[in-house]
Design an enzyme around this catalytic site. Structure first.
Site, PDB file in Angstrom:
ATOM      1  N   ARG A 145       0.846  -1.187   0.000  1.00 21.23           N
ATOM      2  CA  ARG A 145       0.000   0.000   0.000  1.00 21.23           C
ATOM      3  C   ARG A 145       0.887   1.245   0.000  1.00 21.23           C
ATOM      4  O   ARG A 145       2.063   1.194   0.398  1.00 21.23           O
ATOM      5  CB  ARG A 145      -0.898   0.025   1.237  1.00 21.23           C
ATOM      6  CG  ARG A 145      -1.864  -1.150   1.364  1.00 21.23           C
ATOM      7  CD  ARG A 145      -2.659  -1.013   2.655  1.00 21.23           C
ATOM      8  NE  ARG A 145      -3.657  -2.067   2.818  1.00 21.23           N
ATOM      9  CZ  ARG A 145      -3.453  -3.191   3.500  1.00 21.23           C
ATOM     10  NH1 ARG A 145      -2.282  -3.401   4.085  1.00 21.23           N
ATOM     11  NH2 ARG A 145      -4.408  -4.113   3.606  1.00 21.23           N
ATOM     12  N   LYS A 169      -2.179  -2.143   7.981  1.00 24.54           N
ATOM     13  CA  LYS A 169      -3.305  -1.551   8.695  1.00 24.54           C
ATOM     14  C   LYS A 169      -3.393  -2.124  10.100  1.00 24.54           C
ATOM     15  O   LYS A 169      -3.154  -3.310  10.321  1.00 24.54           O
ATOM     16  CB  LYS A 169      -4.609  -1.813   7.929  1.00 24.54           C
ATOM     17  CG  LYS A 169      -4.734  -1.036   6.629  1.00 24.54           C
ATOM     18  CD  LYS A 169      -6.093  -1.248   5.985  1.00 24.54           C
ATOM     19  CE  LYS A 169      -6.260  -0.389   4.733  1.00 24.54           C
ATOM     20  NZ  LYS A 169      -7.585  -0.576   4.104  1.00 24.54           N
ATOM     21  N   HIS A 236      -2.449   2.281  -5.794  1.00 25.04           N
ATOM     22  CA  HIS A 236      -3.419   1.208  -5.586  1.00 25.04           C
ATOM     23  C   HIS A 236      -3.610   0.378  -6.853  1.00 25.04           C
ATOM     24  O   HIS A 236      -3.882  -0.825  -6.773  1.00 25.04           O
ATOM     25  CB  HIS A 236      -4.756   1.786  -5.128  1.00 25.04           C
ATOM     26  CG  HIS A 236      -5.730   0.734  -4.679  1.00 25.04           C
ATOM     27  ND1 HIS A 236      -5.413  -0.225  -3.747  1.00 25.04           N
ATOM     28  CD2 HIS A 236      -7.008   0.472  -5.054  1.00 25.04           C
ATOM     29  CE1 HIS A 236      -6.448  -1.027  -3.560  1.00 25.04           C
ATOM     30  NE2 HIS A 236      -7.425  -0.628  -4.345  1.00 25.04           N
ATOM     31  N   ARG A 239      -0.891  -2.140  -6.826  1.00 25.51           N
ATOM     32  CA  ARG A 239      -1.213  -3.177  -5.835  1.00 25.51           C
ATOM     33  C   ARG A 239      -2.297  -4.115  -6.358  1.00 25.51           C
ATOM     34  O   ARG A 239      -2.211  -5.334  -6.205  1.00 25.51           O
ATOM     35  CB  ARG A 239      -1.645  -2.515  -4.531  1.00 25.51           C
ATOM     36  CG  ARG A 239      -2.101  -3.485  -3.428  1.00 25.51           C
ATOM     37  CD  ARG A 239      -2.364  -2.697  -2.151  1.00 25.51           C
ATOM     38  NE  ARG A 239      -3.141  -3.440  -1.185  1.00 25.51           N
ATOM     39  CZ  ARG A 239      -2.634  -4.288  -0.293  1.00 25.51           C
ATOM     40  NH1 ARG A 239      -1.340  -4.517  -0.291  1.00 25.51           N
ATOM     41  NH2 ARG A 239      -3.414  -4.903   0.587  1.00 25.51           N
ATOM     42  N   HIS A 262      -4.310  -8.726   4.175  1.00 21.45           N
ATOM     43  CA  HIS A 262      -5.753  -8.608   4.373  1.00 21.45           C
ATOM     44  C   HIS A 262      -6.161  -9.404   5.606  1.00 21.45           C
ATOM     45  O   HIS A 262      -5.758 -10.556   5.779  1.00 21.45           O
ATOM     46  CB  HIS A 262      -6.511  -9.153   3.155  1.00 21.45           C
ATOM     47  CG  HIS A 262      -6.443  -8.265   1.967  1.00 21.45           C
ATOM     48  ND1 HIS A 262      -6.646  -8.719   0.680  1.00 21.45           N
ATOM     49  CD2 HIS A 262      -6.188  -6.938   1.856  1.00 21.45           C
ATOM     50  CE1 HIS A 262      -6.525  -7.712  -0.167  1.00 21.45           C
ATOM     51  NE2 HIS A 262      -6.251  -6.619   0.528  1.00 21.45           N
TER      52      HIS A 262
END
Length: 294
Positions: A145, A169, A236, A239, A262
């Site tokens: 990212r 994240k 993005h 990615r 994820h």
């Protein structure tokens, strides 16, 4: 007239006085009449009635964004009726709009992106181009990212081991493999990297400080323009291309889920339609840039 529409004209007059456009007023009128026509005869709507109407409209193929707009129209009018005392409470107040499908950028053609990167290996005296080339190899080679690449420090890159330590994240850490071209590009960049005292960032500006996310995105935009890309290329998009190409080749969605960082498997599955009957070794055998020689 249906009970729900008794105050419709007065409501639209109020919206006109608020400066709403004729187009907006027509849309409100259509949405409210549509709801009224789908309600039980001679009744004000209940929450269950509205939920049922939403389901029926969805089954007829109406887009989630259209349903969300209608729901907003209905909710505001019902609130107006509550204010006038026509309704004791707003039955639409806590109904959530259907979630629209996530829109993903179209993946760049595999041959096109490889050709662009291969043709853009910079000269040894072009320091910024060497840095940008390393960033692009890392974006596409490891599927990072924008915020993840921005946050990388020099110590996060283990060239000898072929890994990069990524903080994703929720500050979740993961190890992501580096392709051979990425290793070569980062190695070339590190020999030219300039940083002020105490700066830990991997990618720095000409002033020796960490590149911000806006600068990184801008450098990618300039790179794509210089390479005459036929579409806008964003971090993005690289990615997404990484994920799509890797999934198409490996079909091992769980391994790719880990590489992308994820938390939910469903997030990874949106990148491609998979044939789960065939599983393959994911990285060294399948990555579109893993087999290219230094």
């Amino acid at each position: 007239m249906k009970p729900f529409l008794v105050r419709l004209d007065a409501y639209l007059t109020q919206l006109t006085q608020q400066g709403k456009s004729p187009h907006t007023l027509d849309a409100y009128r259509r949405d409210l009449i549509e709801l009224a026509n789908m309600l039980p005869e001679n009744q004000q709507p209940t929450r269950n009635d509205v939920v049922r109407v939403l389901k029926q409209l969805s089954q007829r193929g109406q887009h989630p964004r259209s349903l969300a707009r209608k729901l907003t129209s209905w909710r505001q009018y019902a609130e107006y009726l509550v204010h006038l005392g026509e309704l004791s409470s707003n039955p639409i107040a806590h109904i959530k709009a259907p979630k629209p499908p996530e829109r993903l950028p179209k993946a760049i053609d595999r041959e096109q992106i490889n050709q662009m990167i291969d043709q853009d290996i910079p000269q040894s005296d072009d320091v910024l181009a060497i840095r940008d080339h390393a960033m692009i190899e890392l974006f596409y080679g490891s599927g990072l990212r924008l915020a993840e690449l921005h946050a990388l420090n020099v110590d996060d890159v283990l060239l000898d081991a072929g890994w990069v330590m990524v903080s994703g994240k929720g500050k979740r850490q993961r190890q992501v493999p580096l392709t051979r071209p990425s290793i070569a590009a980062i190695d070339a960049y590190l020999s030219t990297r300039y940083a002020v005292d105490g700066e830990l960032a991997l990618f720095t500006s000409r002033h020796g400080t960490r590149l911000c996310t806006r600068q990184i995105a801008k450098r990618l935009e300039i790179w794509s323009q210089n390479n005459q890309a036929n579409q806008h290329i964003s971090p993005h998009m690289l990615r997404h291309s990484y994920a799509s190409h890797l999934l198409q080749a490996s079909r091992d969605v769980r391994a790719v889920q880990e590489l992308l960082g994820h938390q939910n498997l469903s997030t990874t599955q949106i990148y491609a339609k998979l044939d789960f009957d065939h599983l393959a070794q994911v990285y060294d055998d399948t990555h579109p840039r893993a087999k290219r020689k230094k």
